[in-house]
Design a protein around this motif. Structure first.
Motif, short mmCIF file in Angstrom:
data_model
loop_
_atom_site.label_atom_id
_atom_site.label_comp_id
_atom_site.label_asym_id
_atom_site.label_seq_id
_atom_site.Cartn_x
_atom_site.Cartn_y
_atom_site.Cartn_z
N GLN A 185 25.92 29.99 76.79
CA GLN A 185 25.53 29.00 78.17
C GLN A 185 24.20 28.22 77.83
OE1 GLN A 185 25.90 31.50 81.48
NE2 GLN A 185 28.12 32.25 81.07
N LEU A 186 23.36 29.03 77.50
CA LEU A 186 22.04 28.19 77.59
C LEU A 186 21.96 27.26 76.36
CD1 LEU A 186 19.12 28.26 78.47
CD2 LEU A 186 18.63 30.16 76.60
N LEU A 187 22.67 27.41 75.14
CA LEU A 187 22.88 26.49 74.28
C LEU A 187 23.48 25.34 74.46
CD1 LEU A 187 22.31 25.32 71.18
CD2 LEU A 187 24.28 26.78 70.58
N ALA A 188 24.54 25.37 75.30
CA ALA A 188 25.44 24.41 75.86
C ALA A 188 24.78 23.53 77.03
CB ALA A 188 26.93 24.95 76.65
N PHE A 189 23.93 23.94 77.86
CA PHE A 189 23.03 23.45 78.69
C PHE A 189 22.10 22.36 77.96
CE2 PHE A 189 19.13 22.74 81.32
CZ PHE A 189 19.76 22.53 82.39
N ALA A 190 21.45 23.20 76.97
CA ALA A 190 20.35 22.51 76.20
C ALA A 190 21.08 21.18 75.38
CB ALA A 190 19.70 23.34 75.09
N LEU A 191 22.22 21.45 74.82
CA LEU A 191 22.91 20.18 74.13
C LEU A 191 23.37 19.12 75.13
CD1 LEU A 191 25.23 22.22 71.79
CD2 LEU A 191 22.84 21.03 71.03
N LEU A 192 23.79 19.54 76.00
CA LEU A 192 24.10 18.28 77.21
C LEU A 192 22.86 17.66 77.66
CD1 LEU A 192 26.35 17.19 78.98
CD2 LEU A 192 25.66 19.11 80.75
N TYR A 193 21.69 18.41 77.90
CA TYR A 193 20.49 17.94 78.50
C TYR A 193 19.95 17.05 77.20
CZ TYR A 193 15.68 17.65 79.65
OH TYR A 193 14.48 17.40 79.99
N VAL A 194 19.99 17.23 76.08
CA VAL A 194 19.48 16.40 74.93
C VAL A 194 20.39 15.03 74.93
CG1 VAL A 194 19.51 15.99 72.53
CG2 VAL A 194 18.47 17.99 73.62
N LEU A 195 21.68 15.25 75.01
CA LEU A 195 22.85 14.24 74.89
C LEU A 195 22.54 13.22 76.33
CD1 LEU A 195 25.25 12.99 73.80
CD2 LEU A 195 26.65 14.30 75.39
N VAL A 196 22.37 13.72 77.23
CA VAL A 196 21.92 12.70 78.50
C VAL A 196 20.67 12.20 78.31
CG1 VAL A 196 21.27 13.05 81.01
CG2 VAL A 196 23.26 14.22 80.15
N TRP A 197 19.79 12.60 77.85
CA TRP A 197 18.31 12.07 77.76
C TRP A 197 18.49 11.22 76.42
CZ3 TRP A 197 13.43 12.41 80.49
CH2 TRP A 197 13.76 12.99 81.81
N SER A 198 19.13 11.33 75.63
CA SER A 198 19.28 10.25 74.30
C SER A 198 20.23 9.12 74.50
CB SER A 198 19.82 11.10 73.12
OG SER A 198 18.94 12.20 73.13
N VAL A 199 21.34 9.40 75.38
CA VAL A 199 22.35 8.12 75.46
C VAL A 199 22.31 7.24 76.60
CG1 VAL A 199 24.81 7.77 75.31
CG2 VAL A 199 23.89 9.66 74.03
N LEU A 200 21.96 7.92 77.96
CA LEU A 200 21.72 7.31 79.32
C LEU A 200 20.76 6.48 79.23
CD1 LEU A 200 23.23 9.67 81.91
CD2 LEU A 200 24.34 7.98 80.66
N PRO A 201 19.39 6.83 78.88
CA PRO A 201 18.15 5.72 79.16
C PRO A 201 18.28 4.37 78.39
CG PRO A 201 17.34 7.88 78.71
CD PRO A 201 19.18 8.23 78.58
N PRO A 202 18.66 4.32 77.06
CA PRO A 202 19.04 2.94 76.49
C PRO A 202 20.02 2.23 77.35
CG PRO A 202 20.02 4.67 75.15
CD PRO A 202 19.16 5.33 76.06
N ARG A 203 20.94 3.05 77.98
CA ARG A 203 21.98 2.01 78.64
C ARG A 203 21.30 1.53 80.11
NH1 ARG A 203 27.17 2.28 76.71
NH2 ARG A 203 27.37 3.82 74.88
N LEU A 204 20.61 2.23 80.40
CA LEU A 204 19.81 1.87 81.86
C LEU A 204 18.54 0.76 81.74
CD1 LEU A 204 19.91 5.30 83.49
CD2 LEU A 204 21.60 3.42 83.78
#
Length: 530
Positions: free
Chosen positions: A29-48
Motif C-alpha cells: 500500500q505504501l509503495l502504491a501511494f508513493a508511485l501515485l504521488y510521483v506520477l501526479v507530481w510528474s505528469v500534472l504540473p507540465p499540463r497546468l
C-alpha cells in the motif's frame, strides 16, 4: 586487525530478530501511494503550466552544451536535466525532481535502519516528507533539488564506511562526495561537518588508516576536470557565489538568523504530523514512566551513534548559520533544501521505545494526509495562481507561442537552421529550449558566460537577439563585435502575444533583431506579429 580499527557494528539487537517495520500488505500500500504521488507530481504540473520554471530553462540551456562548468554552478545537474528533457519532454524535469526525492528517502531509510532499526527508520523517513522543502519547492528542479539524494547518500556511505571499514565503502563515499561537489559547492558544508566529526569525534582513529584518504583521493579525481575548468575560466562560479552572498549594510547577520527561522518554519508540517499522530494514538501510548528506556533521565537518543546522527541532522544547517553570522554572508533560504534529510530520523530517535509501534500507523496516515493537502494546494496554485496574483509568474509565460514565433520569424529570413538565440538568460532560454533545432543560448553580459558561442559560429549561422525593450545597448559579445555585425544582414521587428491565463491583459511585447549570414538569407520579409 587492530582493535582500534575494527569495524564498529550498528545498533545491537535487544534479543530475537529485529521487528519488521511493516507487514507485506502495508508495504504494498505504501509503495502504491508513493508511485501515485510521483506520477501526479510528474505528469500534472507540465499540463497546468504554460512555460517551464526559471531554473529549469536555464539549466537545460546549459546542459545541452556539455561543458565542465557554467558561470553559476558545476555541471552535473544541467547534464542530467538535459538528458531527462530529451527523453521525456516537459515531463522530464518534474519526473527528475520526484526521483531525486525518492532516492533521498531511500538513503534516509537505509541510514535509519543502521542507526535506529527498521521501525524507527520508517517513522523517520515518513517524517522527512513533513519538511515542506520536499513538496512545492521541489517542483522546480535545480541544483538544490539535485543535491538532495547525494547529500543523503553521502551521509549513508560515511556511516557504512565507518561501520564496515572496507575499502569499497570508502571508495563509494569518495565517489558520492565528488558527484556532490559536481552538483553544487554547498555540499562542501556537509563534507566539512563529516570531516570535523572524524577529527573531533570518537572515530578519529580512522584518520590513521587509509580509508578516509582513499575517499578524498577519489573525490579529487572525480572533481579534477571541473577544477581544471575553474582555473581556465577565472573561477567564474566562485565570483558569482561571492557576489550573490554579499549583503550591503549591517543586515547580513540578521539574515543568517532569518535563514534559521525559515528552516524551522519548513519543519512545521513534520511537527504537526507528529503531534496529530500522538494525539490520535494517545490511548494506546504507554504511560510515560512505563515507556522510558533511556535511564534515569528518561528520554535518550535511541542509537549507538548519537554524535553521528546529530552531525548529519543539524550540523550543516547550524554551521551555515554560524558562517553567516561570523562572516556577514547573505544566506539564501533555499540553500537549506538538502540539509534536512536526516531531521526526521533525529525526531524518531528521541521517541520513547514503547511509543514507536503505536505511532507507526498514525504517522504514516498523517504524512499521507499532509502530502495530499500539499498536492492539492500546489496544483491549485499552479492552475489559478496567475488569476489570484493578477499578474503572470515565470511559469505563466507563453513559451510554446514564443518558440513558434521565433521559428517562423527565422524561417522567413533564413534557410539555415536557427543556431543561436541571444538575450537575458530567461528570455533567450525560454525560446531556445523547446525548439527542435536546439539552438544555443548567448547570455547578455560577460562573453565568458557563453563560451560555446564564438565569432566563427555567429558568422556561419547567425543569431536571433530578443529583448523586452527597444532601447537596449549594443548586441551581446561576441555578436556585437563590429567585424561580426558587418558580415551579417540585420532585420528588426516586434512580436505581440497574448498571455495564456488572461487574454484580455495587455499583450506581451518583445523586440527582436535577426542577424543572418548572406549565404542563408531569404528574400521574403519577416512576419512582425504572431
Amino acid at each position: 586487525m587492530s582493535a582500534r580499527f575494527r569495524p564498529i557494528p550498528g545498533p545491537v539487537p535487544t534479543g530475537g530478530p529485529a521487528p519488521e517495520a511493516l507487514p507485506r500488505a502495508q508495504w504494498q500500500q505504501l509503495l502504491a501511494f508513493a508511485l501515485l504521488y510521483v506520477l501526479v507530481w510528474s505528469v500534472l504540473p507540465p499540463r497546468l503550466l504554460s512555460s517551464l520554471p526559471f531554473d529549469v530553462v536555464e539549466s537545460i540551456s546549459w546542459g545541452r552544451e556539455w561543458q565542465w562548468g557554467y558561470y553559476k554552478h558545476p555541471p552535473l545537474a544541467p547534464w542530467v536535466l538535459h538528458l531527462f528533457y530529451r527523453a521525456f519532454g516537459n515531463v522530464g524535469p518534474f519526473l527528475l525532481s520526484q526521483l531525486c526525492i525518492a532516492a533521498t528517502l531511500g538513503f534516509v531509510w537505509l541510514t535509519g535502519r543502521r542507526l535506529l532499526g527498521p521501525q524507527r527508520a520508517l517513522l523517520g523517513t515518513a517524517l522527512t516528507m513533513g519538511v515542506a522543502f520536499y513538496t512545492r519547492p521541489a517542483l522546480e528542479f535545480n541544483h538544490n533539488v539535485a543535491q538532495m539524494p547525494l547529500w543523503a547518500g553521502i551521509g549513508w556511505a560515511m556511516l557504512v564506511a565507518l561501520q564496515e571499514g572496507r575499502p569499497r565503502h570508502w571508495l563509494l563515499l569518495g565517489l558520492l562526495g565528488g558527484l556532490g561537489m559536481l552538483t553544487k559547492y554547498s555540499i562542501g558544508i556537509l563534507l566539512l561537518c563529516l570531516g570535523l566529526y572524524l577529527l573531533l569525534g570518537p572515530q578519529r582513529a580512522r584518520l590513521r588508516g587509509a580509508g578516509p584518504w582513499l575517499a578524498l583521493a577519489v573525490l579529487l579525481a572525480v572533481l579534477a576536470p571541473h577544477l581544471k575548468w575553474l582555473w581556465q575560466s577565472g573561477w567564474l562560479p566562485l565570483t558569482y557565489m561571492g557576489e550573490r552572498s554579499a549583503t550591503p549594510g549591517s543586515s547580513a547577520r540578521l539574515a543568517a538568523l532569518g535563514f534559521l527561522a525559515t528552516q524551522l518554519l519548513n519543519h512545521l508540517p513534520m511537527l504537526l504530523v507528529l503531534l496529530g499522530a500522538a494525539l490520535g494514538a494517545r490511548r494506546s501510548l504507554p504511560a510515560a514512566g512505563a515507556a522510558l528506556t533511556g535511564g534515569p533521565r528518561g528520554y535518550a537518543l535511541h542509537t549507538t551513534w548519537p554524535g553521528y546522527l546529530w552531525c548529519l541532522a543539524l550540523g550543516p544547517g547550524l554551521l551555515l548559520t554560524l558562517l553567516g553570522l561570523a562572516l556577514g554572508l547573505r544566506i539564501r533560504d533555499m540553500w537549506g533544501m538538502p540539509m534536512w534529510a536526516f531531521s526526521g530520523l533525529l525526531v524518531a530517535a528521541w521517541l520513547p521505545g514503547r511509543w514507536v509501534a503505536p505511532l507507526r500507523t498514525p504517522v504514516l496516515r498523517g504524512t499521507a494526509a499532509w502530502l495530499v493537502l500539499a498536492t492539492a494546494l500546489s496544483l491549485g496554485y499552479l492552475a489559478f495562481g496567475a488569476q489570484l496574483r493578477h499578474k503572470p509568474a515565470r511559469t505563466d509565460w507563453p513559451q510554446a507561442a514564443l518558440a513558434a514565433q521565433a521559428a517562423a520569424t527565422w524561417d522567413a529570413l533564413s534557410h539555415c537552421p536557427l543556431d543561436v538565440v541571444a538575450g537575458n538568460y530567461w528570455l533567450a532560454g525560454l525560446v531556445a529550449v523547446p525548439l527542435a533545432q536546439r539552438p544555443s543560448v548567448l547570455v547578455t553580459g560577460d562573453a565568458r558566460f557563453s563560451p560555446w558561442v564564438t565569432p566563427q559560429r555567429l558568422l556561419h549561422g547567425g543569431a536571433l537577439w530578443l529583448r523586452e525593450d527597444d532601447e537596449a545597448p549594443a548586441p551581446p559579445a561576441p555578436l556585437g563585435d563590429p567585424t561580426v555585425l558587418a558580415a551579417l544582414q540585420e532585420h528588426r521587428g516586434q512580436w505581440q502575444l497574448p498571455w495564456p491565463h488572461d487574454a484580455q491583459a495587455p499583450a506581451l511585447t518583445l523586440h527582436w533583431r535577426a542577424y543572418v549570414p548572406a549565404r542563408c538569407s531569404r528574400a521574403a520579409p519577416a512576419p512582425s506579429n504572431f
